[in-house]
Scaffold this active site. Structure first.
Site, short mmCIF file in Angstrom:
data_model
loop_
_atom_site.label_atom_id
_atom_site.label_comp_id
_atom_site.label_asym_id
_atom_site.label_seq_id
_atom_site.Cartn_x
_atom_site.Cartn_y
_atom_site.Cartn_z
N ALA A 95 -36.25 40.12 41.85
CA ALA A 95 -35.68 39.73 40.56
C ALA A 95 -36.54 38.73 39.79
CB ALA A 95 -34.29 39.15 40.80
N ARG A 96 -37.09 37.75 40.48
CA ARG A 96 -37.78 36.65 39.79
C ARG A 96 -39.17 37.00 39.30
NH1 ARG A 96 -37.88 33.41 45.48
NH2 ARG A 96 -39.43 34.67 46.58
N ARG A 152 -34.36 36.48 44.34
CA ARG A 152 -35.30 37.55 44.76
C ARG A 152 -34.60 38.86 45.09
NH1 ARG A 152 -40.34 38.18 48.09
NH2 ARG A 152 -39.89 39.51 49.87
N ARG A 170 -37.49 45.17 51.89
CA ARG A 170 -37.42 45.18 53.36
C ARG A 170 -36.43 46.23 53.84
NH1 ARG A 170 -40.92 42.56 52.08
NH2 ARG A 170 -41.60 40.47 52.72
N HIS A 222 -45.43 43.97 41.80
CA HIS A 222 -44.85 42.65 42.13
C HIS A 222 -45.69 41.56 41.47
CE1 HIS A 222 -42.16 43.76 45.64
NE2 HIS A 222 -42.81 44.90 45.42
N SER A 223 -45.26 40.32 41.65
CA SER A 223 -46.10 39.15 41.38
C SER A 223 -45.74 38.11 42.42
CB SER A 223 -45.86 38.62 39.96
OG SER A 223 -44.57 38.05 39.85
N GLU A 298 -49.84 42.89 43.17
CA GLU A 298 -49.33 41.52 42.96
C GLU A 298 -50.06 41.02 41.71
OE1 GLU A 298 -46.94 40.04 44.63
OE2 GLU A 298 -46.90 40.98 46.62
O1 0X9 Z 1 -43.16 40.19 50.43
C1 0X9 Z 1 -43.23 41.17 49.67
O2 0X9 Z 1 -42.34 42.01 49.59
C2 0X9 Z 1 -44.47 41.32 48.78
N1 0X9 Z 1 -44.87 40.06 48.23
S1 0X9 Z 1 -43.90 39.25 47.17
O3 0X9 Z 1 -44.47 37.93 46.96
N2 0X9 Z 1 -43.93 39.99 45.76
O4 0X9 Z 1 -42.57 39.23 47.66
C3 0X9 Z 1 -45.63 41.86 49.56
C4 0X9 Z 1 -45.30 43.03 50.42
C5 0X9 Z 1 -46.48 43.91 50.73
N3 0X9 Z 1 -47.28 43.38 51.74
C6 0X9 Z 1 -48.39 44.05 52.21
N4 0X9 Z 1 -48.70 45.24 51.76
N5 0X9 Z 1 -49.11 43.41 53.07
ZN ZN Z 2 -42.23 40.87 45.11
#
Ligand code: 0X9
Ligand code: ZN
Length: 348
Positions: A95-96, A152, A170, A222-223, A298
């Site tokens: 979200a953020r 988030r 996740r 993402h960021s 990112e």
């Molecule tokens: O943690 C996450 O879901 C992603 N970063 S965030 O800061 N936007 O939350 C990264 C996930 C992907 N990671 C890899 N491909 N290593």
């Molecule tokens: Zn993210």
């Protein structure tokens, strides 16, 4: 007298031309002005409607509803036909990460505008179907605007707990709950959910993406950190397609970096320690479950001191341009793999 009348007409015509030119410049600026401040869920919906109604090959798509019953909408660019190579771009699982909403909306907006003015884009979109969904976590996004800027997860309650929300990134069925940056506690920002696709929004996305017949590529935007990440995300072991993952990854990374000279880094797994491994992520599922090359971007900034999730609004447009050039590389790549076609500007 005659001379004076003629010269004043000439002057009038000159002023008319100048006014026309200024109006044109102003309208271009107004188009870009939308991308100089962060936009709400409702503003993005209006923009998507505007894009769909102004372009003959753009359709407003509704993938389904969030837990709080908001529409998860996007734009599909297609000139029709069956089984065409397709790519899918989404923002805002988290979200953020507001700049991802701007960047994906900009991508749809620019593709739409360029389709009518640019032969190369026209040829590409004749070959490849492009799906763009800027806000896949609408409830979280609204909540981050109204209540908690750093929210988030989604906003789905967890039975037996007072803590709300699942980390959508996740909740996918690729090494789900595998222990890499995961938690089974609903209080956590990286809560995996009760089971794979227990989160409404992940389930809606899964069903929609499965219905796309020939999905070749996926970008999950993402960021922040200024990275391009290829599969796998949950392990440093290389995929069977590693050479291709690296080749497209480097092409996208270079296109992004060369846009404004803001350096991005490409890697798979934890990108040589630039990030961390993560289990149950969306791009790992689009690779494992659908056979598409699934990447994470990112976007800017590269650090907390650069604004973190609050990228200064003065940099939104730069981030949008970078994301556009990266995504273009994936569209070009998808067009290139179309059998017998190595030059996307030459095939149809
Ligand atoms: O943690 C996450 O879901 C992603 N970063 S965030 O800061 N936007 O939350 C990264 C996930 C992907 N990671 C890899 N491909 N290593
Ligand atoms: Zn993210």
């Amino acid at each position: 007298m005659v001379y004076l009348r003629n010269s004043s007409r000439r002057l009038e015509r000159k002023i008319d031309r100048e006014n026309q030119y200024m109006n044109m410049m102003r309208s271009q600026r107004d188009g870009e002005a939308w991308y100089t401040i962060y936009r709400t869920y409702d503003e993005v919906q209006d923009k998507l409607e505007e894009i769909a109604s102004s372009n003959s090959i753009a359709t407003l798509i509704n993938l389904g509803s969030s837990y709080e019953n908001r529409s998860i909408r996007g734009i599909k660019f297609s000139t029709g036909g069956n089984n065409k190579p397709a790519v899918f771009f989404n923002g805002c699982q988290h979200a953020r990460e507001w700049v991802t909403v701007m960047a994906t909306t900009y991508l749809a907006d620019q593709l739409s505008q360029n389709y009518t003015s640019d032969n190369f884009i026209q040829n590409l979109l004749n070959i490849v179907d492009v799906y763009i969904v800027p806000i896949v976590n609408p409830d979280g996004y609204v909540y981050s605007h109204t209540t908690d800027r750093y929210w988030r997860k989604n906003r789905q309650p967890n039975p037996g707990s007072s803590y709300v929300g699942t980390d959508l990134n996740r909740n996918w069925d690729a090494d789900w709950n595998g222990g890499q940056s995961t938690s089974t506690s609903p209080s956590s920002d990286i809560y995996v959910g009760a089971y794979p696709f227990s989160a409404y929004e992940a389930n809606v996305l899964k069903n929609y993406m499965q219905s796309i017949p020939n999905l070749l590529g996926h970008l999950d935007i993402h960021s922040y950190s200024a990275l391009v990440l290829g599969p796998w995300g949950y392990t440093n072991i290389q995929t069977p397609d590693h050479a291709e993952v690296v080749s497209l990854g480097n092409a996208m990374n270079n296109a992004i970096t060369n846009t404004n000279g803001y350096p991005f880094t490409f890697g798979t797994g934890d990108a040589n320690g630039s990030l961390y491994l993560a289990s149950g992520t969306m791009p790992d599922w689009s690779y494992d479950g659908l056979g598409a090359l699934g990447y994470t971007y990112e976007l800017r900034p590269n650090s907390a001191s650069g604004g973190g999730f609050e990228l200064p609004e003065s940099q939104i447009l730069d981030a949008c341009e970078e994301n556009y050039n990266g995504a273009m590389e994936m569209i070009i790549w998808a067009a290139d793999i179309q059998a017998g076609c190595t030059d996307p500007s030459a095939c149809n």
